[in-house]
Motif scaffolding. Structure first.
Motif, mmCIF file in Angstrom:
data_model
loop_
_atom_site.group_PDB
_atom_site.id
_atom_site.type_symbol
_atom_site.label_atom_id
_atom_site.label_comp_id
_atom_site.label_asym_id
_atom_site.label_seq_id
_atom_site.Cartn_x
_atom_site.Cartn_y
_atom_site.Cartn_z
ATOM 1 N N SER A 3 12.859 0.937 6.598
ATOM 2 C CA SER A 3 13.587 2.169 6.279
ATOM 3 C C SER A 3 12.581 3.316 6.171
ATOM 4 N N ASP A 4 13.054 4.539 6.354
ATOM 5 C CA ASP A 4 12.162 5.700 6.304
ATOM 6 C C ASP A 4 11.394 5.759 4.993
ATOM 7 N N ARG A 5 12.082 5.506 3.890
ATOM 8 C CA ARG A 5 11.409 5.603 2.593
ATOM 9 C C ARG A 5 10.354 4.508 2.432
ATOM 10 N N HIS A 6 10.576 3.331 3.026
ATOM 11 C CA HIS A 6 9.585 2.268 2.930
ATOM 12 C C HIS A 6 8.422 2.483 3.901
ATOM 13 N N ILE A 7 8.659 3.172 5.005
ATOM 14 C CA ILE A 7 7.547 3.548 5.884
ATOM 15 C C ILE A 7 6.618 4.486 5.125
ATOM 16 N N ILE A 8 7.191 5.491 4.485
ATOM 17 C CA ILE A 8 6.392 6.455 3.718
ATOM 18 C C ILE A 8 5.666 5.745 2.583
ATOM 19 N N MET A 9 6.367 4.859 1.870
ATOM 20 C CA MET A 9 5.746 4.130 0.774
ATOM 21 C C MET A 9 4.580 3.273 1.275
ATOM 22 N N ALA A 10 4.757 2.597 2.397
ATOM 23 C CA ALA A 10 3.698 1.746 2.953
ATOM 24 C C ALA A 10 2.464 2.566 3.308
ATOM 25 N N VAL A 11 2.669 3.708 3.941
ATOM 26 C CA VAL A 11 1.538 4.557 4.336
ATOM 27 C C VAL A 11 0.813 5.086 3.102
ATOM 28 N N MET A 12 1.574 5.525 2.102
ATOM 29 C CA MET A 12 0.949 6.044 0.879
ATOM 30 C C MET A 12 0.181 4.942 0.142
ATOM 31 N N MET A 13 0.748 3.748 0.053
ATOM 32 C CA MET A 13 0.065 2.641 -0.611
ATOM 33 C C MET A 13 -1.187 2.244 0.156
ATOM 34 N N HIS A 14 -1.094 2.243 1.469
ATOM 35 C CA HIS A 14 -2.249 1.891 2.307
ATOM 36 C C HIS A 14 -3.370 2.912 2.121
ATOM 37 N N GLU A 15 -3.018 4.190 2.099
ATOM 38 C CA GLU A 15 -4.027 5.237 1.879
ATOM 39 C C GLU A 15 -4.682 5.072 0.512
ATOM 40 N N SER A 16 -3.907 4.736 -0.506
ATOM 41 C CA SER A 16 -4.462 4.506 -1.845
ATOM 42 C C SER A 16 -5.428 3.326 -1.844
ATOM 43 N N GLN A 17 -5.080 2.275 -1.114
ATOM 44 C CA GLN A 17 -5.964 1.112 -1.004
ATOM 45 C C GLN A 17 -7.281 1.498 -0.340
ATOM 46 N N LEU A 18 -7.211 2.298 0.718
ATOM 47 C CA LEU A 18 -8.421 2.718 1.428
ATOM 48 C C LEU A 18 -9.301 3.581 0.530
ATOM 49 N N GLU A 19 -8.684 4.470 -0.226
ATOM 50 C CA GLU A 19 -9.446 5.321 -1.154
ATOM 51 C C GLU A 19 -10.111 4.483 -2.234
ATOM 52 N N ALA A 20 -9.379 3.527 -2.780
ATOM 53 C CA ALA A 20 -9.929 2.666 -3.829
ATOM 54 C C ALA A 20 -11.073 1.810 -3.308
ATOM 55 N N ALA A 21 -10.946 1.353 -2.073
ATOM 56 C CA ALA A 21 -11.990 0.499 -1.486
ATOM 57 C C ALA A 21 -13.263 1.292 -1.190
ATOM 58 N N SER A 22 -13.104 2.581 -0.884
ATOM 59 C CA SER A 22 -14.279 3.389 -0.546
ATOM 60 C C SER A 22 -14.894 4.065 -1.766
ATOM 61 N N ALA A 23 -14.224 4.002 -2.909
ATOM 62 C CA ALA A 23 -14.749 4.619 -4.124
ATOM 63 C C ALA A 23 -15.937 3.822 -4.646
ATOM 64 N N PRO A 24 -16.975 4.533 -5.122
ATOM 65 C CA PRO A 24 -18.130 3.811 -5.674
ATOM 66 C C PRO A 24 -17.735 3.051 -6.942
ATOM 67 N N LYS A 25 -18.335 1.875 -7.104
ATOM 68 C CA LYS A 25 -17.984 1.041 -8.272
ATOM 69 C C LYS A 25 -19.062 1.063 -9.309
#
Length: 95
Positions: free
Chosen positions: A73-95
């Protein structure tokens, strides 16, 4: 675990045995993913988006479901992209 009355078309389940500390396993929240018609649902968490076309969802039993992004669904496409972007940001953040 939610039982599907009808399987989602173009879903290819794959069983995996992953280590809890594996970087591919996300700590995202569980969601009930719905297809474009609203007929099929799957309670799962987002693992990743593959080649900007396929969503990899992991259900409660650890089974991976690869679903074409454009069948959600459109709302789940948007949710998936936003969650994926958050994952990428978290993975690239210094620990």
């Amino acid at each position: 675990m939610e039982t599907l009355l009808k399987p989602i078309p173009n879903v290819f389940p794959t069983e995996v045995d992953r280590d809890e500390n594996s970087p591919e396993v996300s700590d995202t929240t569980w969601a009930t993913w719905t297809d474009r018609d609203g007929e099929h649902r799957l309670k799962a968490k987002l693992n990743r988006i593959i080649d900007r076309e396929t969503v990899e969802l992991e259900d409660g039993k650890g089974i991976l479901h690869r679903v074409p992004l454009n069948t959600l669904s459109d709302r789940h496409i948007i949710m998936a992209v936003m969650m994926h972007e958050s994952q990428l940001e978290a993975a690239s953040a210094p620990k």
